[in-house]
Enzyme design. Structure first.
Site, PDB file in Angstrom:
ATOM      1  N   ALA A   1       0.859  -1.183   0.000  1.00  0.00           N
ATOM      2  CA  ALA A   1       0.000   0.000   0.000  1.00  0.00           C
ATOM      3  C   ALA A   1       0.893   1.229   0.000  1.00  0.00           C
ATOM      4  O   ALA A   1       2.109   1.135   0.187  1.00  0.00           O
ATOM      5  CB  ALA A   1      -0.889   0.016   1.240  1.00  0.00           C
ATOM      6  N   LYS A   2       0.318   2.373  -0.223  1.00  0.00           N
ATOM      7  CA  LYS A   2       1.045   3.632  -0.061  1.00  0.00           C
ATOM      8  C   LYS A   2       0.023   4.716   0.161  1.00  0.00           C
ATOM      9  O   LYS A   2      -1.116   4.610  -0.279  1.00  0.00           O
ATOM     10  CB  LYS A   2       1.842   3.948  -1.333  1.00  0.00           C
ATOM     11  CG  LYS A   2       2.971   4.908  -1.097  1.00  0.00           C
ATOM     12  CD  LYS A   2       4.140   4.152  -0.503  1.00  0.00           C
ATOM     13  CE  LYS A   2       5.417   4.916  -0.471  1.00  0.00           C
ATOM     14  NZ  LYS A   2       6.564   3.992  -0.340  1.00  0.00           N
ATOM     15  N   GLY A   3       0.465   5.768   0.840  1.00  0.00           N
ATOM     16  CA  GLY A   3      -0.428   6.903   1.043  1.00  0.00           C
ATOM     17  C   GLY A   3       0.326   8.180   0.815  1.00  0.00           C
ATOM     18  O   GLY A   3       1.556   8.191   0.723  1.00  0.00           O
TER      19      GLY A   3
END
Ligand code: GLU
Length: 411
Positions: free
Chosen positions: A103-105
């Site tokens: 994931a990444k934000g």
């Protein structure tokens, strides 16, 4: 730019899936992210005005374990960039063999304009927006560009207001809040371990090698520190203010102390100042791009003189540049292996949180060394089998491990 980054990531995936003979429907399944959350963030700025920002969290894949990946604050952040970075996390955790997905934000903001108080309000607002999709067993953020232990502490605290005490919801926390010894150093340290692995494979050693590092944030500074500690000579560093070179070797400790005090290298007089872009094409043994993506392209790849490129940053090399490096015989140690030290020690932190039993730094470093050694051996076996470059070998390894998990779990 971000669109190109996402396309580039797909090119690398598809070079691997072609070797693996995967059908197009399977490739599509592997490439498609699971969920994208986009939130509007309104905060009170210090001057009384309202600041409106956009935050993203993209969860790419969780077949092998909870979604995992950092959170960056940068004006380049957009949906495509975060999606590409989330995908890279999926393959990175698989290459490292840690039980996480990807994931990444990110928040689209020029972090240098924010005061600490504004940064705190923005971080807490972001968690208000995404708290129901993160958690120690679902999705675990961590530091990335312009975020650090303090940012993770705010996340831990804001999340606790909704869900109670759960230290494993975020990694890269300060040690005082259940963080792991050695986590801050881990990404840069892992790059140095990766360098030792490739050098040993080529019958060389780190001692006496010249190193150039682009980017002097968390990854660049700790890599520089460890390269010097192991007898290499750092002859060039750079940050947003420009490049700094010294043939006889840079006093890395002095540069780190200065950058800490002055929030960057601007004004540092310990070396000759050159144009920041020139740092990438300096004569050296080892080049470490440790800033942002997309810096090595077909425009400058032909001028790169390093013999080894160790990717501290995510996505620094375009596919066209990779082809040029292959032709020139430059060894590229790809991001999803070279910088996996960060997420690996994040895994150690998370598992220590689960057990409420904490390790000393020596143990953390030993375990990290083991993971990096094992992953390198796995990469080499794949490279031999498929006669491909290291990047493709890394994608083959990552993609096949994820596919195996997906198949076992079923639709
Ligand atoms: N942001 C780091 C990376 O790109 C660390 C991610 C993590 O620890 O979850 O790998």
């Amino acid at each position: 730019m971000s669109k190109k980054f996402l396309e580039n990531t797909k090119v690398f995936i598809e070079q691997a899936t072609a070797l693996l003979d995967y059908r197009p429907d399977i490739v599509k399944q592997l490439e498609t992210p699971h969920r994208e959350v986009r939130v509007e963030l309104n905060i009170r700025m210090d001057d009384g005005s309202i600041g409106t920002f956009i935050g993203f969290r993209v969860q790419h894949d969780d077949a092998r374990g909870p979604f995992k990946g950092g959170l960056r604050y940068h004006h380049h952040v957009d949906s495509e960039e975060v999606t590409a970075l989330a995908s890279l996390m999926t393959w990175k955790t698989a290459v490292a063999g840690v039980p996480f997905g990807g994931a990444k934000g990110g928040i689209q903001v020029d972090a240098s304009t924010l005061s600490d108080a504004e940064k705190q309000r923005l971080t807490r607002k972001f968690i208000d927006g995404i708290h129901d999709v993160i958690g120690a067993k679902s999705d675990i953020p961590a530091p990335d560009v312009n975020t650090d232990g303090q940012t993770m502490a705010w996340i831990f605290d804001q999340f606790a207001k909704y869900h109670g005490y759960e230290p494993g919801v975020v990694t890269g926390k300060p040690v005082a809040l259940g963080g792991s010894e050695g986590r801050t150093q881990a990404t840069g340290r892992g790059c140095v371990y990766a360098t030792e692995e490739i050098l040993a494979h080529e019958g060389e050693e780190l001692e006496g090698k010249t190193v150039v590092i682009q980017g002097f944030g968390n990854v660049g500074t700790w890599a520089a520190h460890d390269y010097v500690a192991k007898g290499a000579k750092v002859i060039g560093i750079s940050d947003i203010s420009g490049g700094y070179v010294r043939e006889e070797g840079i006093d890395v400790a002095d540069a780190i102390a200065y950058a800490k005090e002055n929030r960057g290298l601007e004004g540092w007089e310990g070396a000759e100042k050159i144009d920041g872009a020139k740092i990438l094409t300096m004569e050296c043994d080892i080049l470490v791009p440790a800033a942002l993506g997309g810096v090595l392209t077909k425009e400058n790849a032909g001028d790169v003189k390093a013999r080894y490129i160790v990717e501290g940053a995510n996505g620094p090399t375009d596919p066209e540049a990779q082809d040029i490096f292959d032709e020139k015989g430059i060894h590229v140690v790809p991001d999803i292996y070279a910088n996996c030290g960060g997420v690996t020690v994040s895994y150690f932190e998370w598992s220590q949180n689960m057990q409420h039993f904490y390790w000393d730094e020596e143990r953390v470093n030993q375990e990290l060394r083991k993971v990096m050694k094992k992953a390198f051996a796995d990469l080499m076996a794949i490279r031999r089998k498929h006669e491909c470059n290291l990047r493709t070998a890394a994608f083959v390894l990552g993609v096949s491990r994820v596919k195996e998990a997906l198949d076992l779990r079923g639709l």
